[in-house]
Design an enzyme around this catalytic site. Sequence first.
Site, PDB file in Angstrom:
ATOM      1  CE  LYS A  31      -6.034   1.983  -0.354  1.00  0.00           C
ATOM      2  NZ  LYS A  31      -6.297   2.118   1.034  1.00  0.00           N
ATOM      3  CE  LYS A  55      -3.455   2.439   2.749  1.00  0.00           C
ATOM      4  NZ  LYS A  55      -4.355   2.390   3.924  1.00  0.00           N
TER       5      LYS A  55
HETATM    6  C1  PBG Z   1      -7.025   3.281   5.665  1.00  0.00           C
HETATM    7  C2  PBG Z   1      -7.496   3.261   4.246  1.00  0.00           C
HETATM    8  C3  PBG Z   1      -7.381   4.279   3.305  1.00  0.00           C
HETATM    9  C4  PBG Z   1      -7.984   3.803   2.145  1.00  0.00           C
HETATM   10  C5  PBG Z   1      -8.436   2.528   2.413  1.00  0.00           C
HETATM   11  N1  PBG Z   1      -8.107   2.205   3.719  1.00  0.00           N
HETATM   12  C6  PBG Z   1      -6.890   5.669   3.434  1.00  0.00           C
HETATM   13  C7  PBG Z   1      -5.490   5.967   3.727  1.00  0.00           C
HETATM   14  O1  PBG Z   1      -4.621   5.112   3.834  1.00  0.00           O
HETATM   15  O2  PBG Z   1      -5.244   7.165   3.901  1.00  0.00           O
HETATM   16  C8  PBG Z   1      -8.098   4.550   0.865  1.00  0.00           C
HETATM   17  C9  PBG Z   1      -9.134   4.051  -0.074  1.00  0.00           C
HETATM   18  C10 PBG Z   1      -9.460   4.967  -1.183  1.00  0.00           C
HETATM   19  O3  PBG Z   1      -8.821   6.008  -1.418  1.00  0.00           O
HETATM   20  O4  PBG Z   1     -10.423   4.635  -1.893  1.00  0.00           O
HETATM   21  N2  PBG Z   1      -8.099   3.139   6.547  1.00  0.00           N
END
Ligand code: PBG
Length: 323
Positions: A248, A195
Site C-alpha cells: 500500500k 505500507k
Molecule cells: C490507517 C490507515 C490509513 C489508510 C488505511 N488505513 C491512513 C494512514 O495510514 O494515514 C489509508 C487509506 C487510503 O488512503 O485510502 N488507519
Amino acid sequence: MQYPEYRPRRLRKNELMRRLVRETQLSVDDLIYPLFVIEGTKVKKPIASMPGNFQLSIDYLVEEVKQTRDLGIPAVLLFGIPDRKDEMATGAFVKQGIIQKAIRAIKKSVPDILVVTDVCLCEYTSHGHCGMLEGDEVDNDATIEVLAETALSHADAGADMVAPSAMMDGQVCAIREVLDEKGFEQIPIMAYAAKYASAFYGPFRDAAESAPQFGDRKSYQMDPANGDEAIREVTLDVGEGADIIMVKPALPYLDIIGRTREEFDLPVAAYSVSGEFSMIKAAANMGWLDERQAMMEATTAIKRAGADIIITYFARDIAGIIG
Ligand code: PBG
C-alpha cells in the site's frame, strides 16, 4: 524472429483479437470495497475529497453493504469514526465502539459478505497517531497490545478478517497470539505488510478524520525510496502468521507488488488508496481524462503487477462494468 516476419500488430487488429490474447482480466471476485462508518442515524455525509464516498451511520452503512453484496463484491473493509477520541484510543476496542456495532449490524442483516476491519488507532487517538505516545514518540510495544485488544474486539463482534495497518513491529504476532488464545484461530489476518508513508493518503485522512495533530508517520510507515526493506517487512509478517500480505499504496508501488508476488507464496493484496482514486476523479471532473478508462487501466495494471486482491474505492464502479 524480426520484422517483417513478426508483426505484433497482427494480434491487436480488433477487439475480438485483443480479447483472445489478453493476459489480465479483472474479476469482481478480487475486489474489496472500503466504507466509513460514523455514529448517529440517517447520516450520509459526503467526503469532499472523495466524490461518491460518504461517512455513513450504521443504518445507511447496512444499505450500502447490501448494494455491494448485490454487485457480487465478496468483501467490505470498514473504517470507524468515533464520537470521542482520547489518548488511549479507547473507542478502538470497546464493545460499544462504532466498528463493533457496525460489524454486528452487518452480520445480522447481510450475512453473505465478508466483513474485514482495519486495525489501527489513528482514528481513535486525540493526537491522530497510530499508537500510544511516549513523549512525542509512538511506543511500539505498548501499541501492539492495544492493537491486539482491538483486533480481538472485532473478531468478538463477528468480523471475518482483521487487517492491521499501524506498521508497528510485531503487530501481526501480537494479534495472532491473542486471537488463537481466545478461540479465534480461524480468523485470518490480512497484514498491511509494506505500507509506505505516502502523500496519497491525504483524502482518507479527511474521510476518517485521522490526520496526525503533530509530526508525521515517517517513524513507523516506510520510506517510499525503499524496495528491499519492503521484502524484509513482508518476510517478518509472513513469519508472524499473516494469511494475506498487502502492499500500500498500489499505483506508485507496482514494483513492490511485483516483487512481493514473486517472492512469497501467499495471496497478495494491493490497496489502491484514496489519493489514487481522487486524482482520477479530479482530473476527470476537469475533463482532462476519461474516468472510466483511467479507472480500468489503473486497476488492471495493479492486477497485472501481481495483486490477487485489490482494495479500491472504484470497486462498485468496476463491478458495474465487468460484473
Ligand atoms: C490507517 C490507515 C490509513 C489508510 C488505511 N488505513 C491512513 C494512514 O495510514 O494515514 C489509508 C487509506 C487510503 O488512503 O485510502 N488507519
